[in-house]
Write a protein that holds these residues in place. Sequence first.
Motif, mmCIF file in Angstrom:
data_model
loop_
_atom_site.group_PDB
_atom_site.id
_atom_site.type_symbol
_atom_site.label_atom_id
_atom_site.label_comp_id
_atom_site.label_asym_id
_atom_site.label_seq_id
_atom_site.Cartn_x
_atom_site.Cartn_y
_atom_site.Cartn_z
ATOM 1 N N LEU A 7 61.625 41.552 -1.341
ATOM 2 C CA LEU A 7 62.030 42.822 -0.945
ATOM 3 C C LEU A 7 63.544 42.705 -0.546
ATOM 4 N N ALA A 8 64.432 43.441 -1.443
ATOM 5 C CA ALA A 8 65.882 43.370 -1.119
ATOM 6 C C ALA A 8 66.194 44.702 -0.370
ATOM 7 N N VAL A 9 66.728 44.807 0.710
ATOM 8 C CA VAL A 9 67.261 46.181 1.365
ATOM 9 C C VAL A 9 68.562 46.408 1.664
ATOM 10 N N ASP A 10 68.997 47.453 1.593
ATOM 11 C CA ASP A 10 70.370 47.711 2.443
ATOM 12 C C ASP A 10 70.325 48.635 3.191
ATOM 13 N N VAL A 80 50.730 44.137 6.219
ATOM 14 C CA VAL A 80 51.306 43.286 5.086
ATOM 15 C C VAL A 80 52.120 42.225 5.801
ATOM 16 N N ARG A 81 51.632 41.082 5.451
ATOM 17 C CA ARG A 81 52.219 39.796 5.954
ATOM 18 C C ARG A 81 53.681 40.027 5.597
ATOM 19 N N CYS A 82 54.584 39.601 6.527
ATOM 20 C CA CYS A 82 55.841 39.488 6.094
ATOM 21 C C CYS A 82 56.691 38.373 6.966
ATOM 22 N N THR A 83 57.998 38.209 6.336
ATOM 23 C CA THR A 83 59.083 37.360 7.077
ATOM 24 C C THR A 83 60.271 38.173 6.558
ATOM 25 N N THR A 84 61.437 37.844 7.380
ATOM 26 C CA THR A 84 62.708 38.448 7.017
ATOM 27 C C THR A 84 63.740 37.609 7.048
ATOM 28 N N ALA A 85 64.820 37.707 6.528
ATOM 29 C CA ALA A 85 66.105 36.957 6.670
ATOM 30 C C ALA A 85 67.160 37.879 6.365
ATOM 31 N N ILE A 100 70.565 37.501 -4.455
ATOM 32 C CA ILE A 100 69.116 38.070 -4.307
ATOM 33 C C ILE A 100 68.336 36.967 -5.317
ATOM 34 N N VAL A 101 69.075 36.733 -6.298
ATOM 35 C CA VAL A 101 68.269 35.949 -7.470
ATOM 36 C C VAL A 101 68.110 34.578 -6.825
ATOM 37 N N ALA A 102 68.807 34.100 -6.274
ATOM 38 C CA ALA A 102 68.783 32.606 -5.629
ATOM 39 C C ALA A 102 67.843 32.822 -4.405
ATOM 40 N N GLN A 103 67.741 33.905 -4.001
ATOM 41 C CA GLN A 103 66.512 33.954 -2.562
ATOM 42 C C GLN A 103 65.205 33.906 -3.315
ATOM 43 N N ALA A 104 65.177 34.838 -4.388
ATOM 44 C CA ALA A 104 63.858 34.895 -5.108
ATOM 45 C C ALA A 104 63.334 33.351 -5.880
ATOM 46 N N LEU A 111 57.810 38.498 -7.615
ATOM 47 C CA LEU A 111 58.385 39.747 -8.193
ATOM 48 C C LEU A 111 59.548 40.294 -6.988
ATOM 49 N N ILE A 112 60.417 40.897 -7.452
ATOM 50 C CA ILE A 112 61.585 41.338 -6.812
ATOM 51 C C ILE A 112 61.583 43.092 -6.746
ATOM 52 N N VAL A 113 61.445 43.325 -5.502
ATOM 53 C CA VAL A 113 61.305 44.977 -5.336
ATOM 54 C C VAL A 113 62.692 45.178 -4.617
ATOM 55 N N MET A 114 63.347 46.329 -5.227
ATOM 56 C CA MET A 114 64.583 46.867 -4.473
ATOM 57 C C MET A 114 64.899 48.153 -5.097
ATOM 58 N N GLY A 115 65.647 48.903 -4.190
ATOM 59 C CA GLY A 115 66.155 50.292 -4.579
ATOM 60 C C GLY A 115 67.327 50.252 -5.460
ATOM 61 N N THR A 116 67.611 51.362 -6.447
ATOM 62 C CA THR A 116 68.624 51.292 -6.900
ATOM 63 C C THR A 116 69.098 52.889 -6.509
ATOM 64 N N HIS A 117 70.600 53.001 -6.411
ATOM 65 C CA HIS A 117 71.125 54.366 -6.373
ATOM 66 C C HIS A 117 71.394 55.168 -7.354
#
Length: 151
Positions: A7-10, A80-85, A100-104, A111-117
């Motif tokens: 999950l990529a967040v900003d 939900v089990r989670c970690t953050t970085a 983001i792709v390298a982290q995935a 699966l990659i989940v992220m918002g788009t503006h």
Amino acid sequence: MYERILLAVDGGPSSDLAISQAILVAKTMNAEVKAIFVVDDSELFFEGSHINPDDILRDLFSVGQQTLSRVAARLRDAGVRCTTAVIERPVSPGQISSTIVAQADTWPADLIVMGTHGRRGVRRIIMGSVSEGVIAKTNKPVLLVRSERDA
């Protein structure tokens, strides 16, 4: 099907919606979520400023930590089990999508989940599209959640 969700967040409105979708998918699939915040260093390379880039990076890192703290609380409250970085530096200056792709790939996510503006026109050209970059650079499924308002 999905056991590991990146999950990529900003911190913006579209990220908030993406968190909700990540929770829904994770609970349905009993998946683990890794939430990341990539510190965007791209604007630190403009010359002519009297601002110390180290101070800005430190502030952005702090914003990332605070954002991920809120994300982790939401995920845990939902069971939900989670970690953050916080990713302090992109793989190269301004390359948020590549990071983001390298982290995935490294984690590895299913699966990659992220918002788009949902920016259009000149704003999209000027600001770019991290989500489009992620889609172009990954072979993993990507769930994009569009904000109802342009942030």
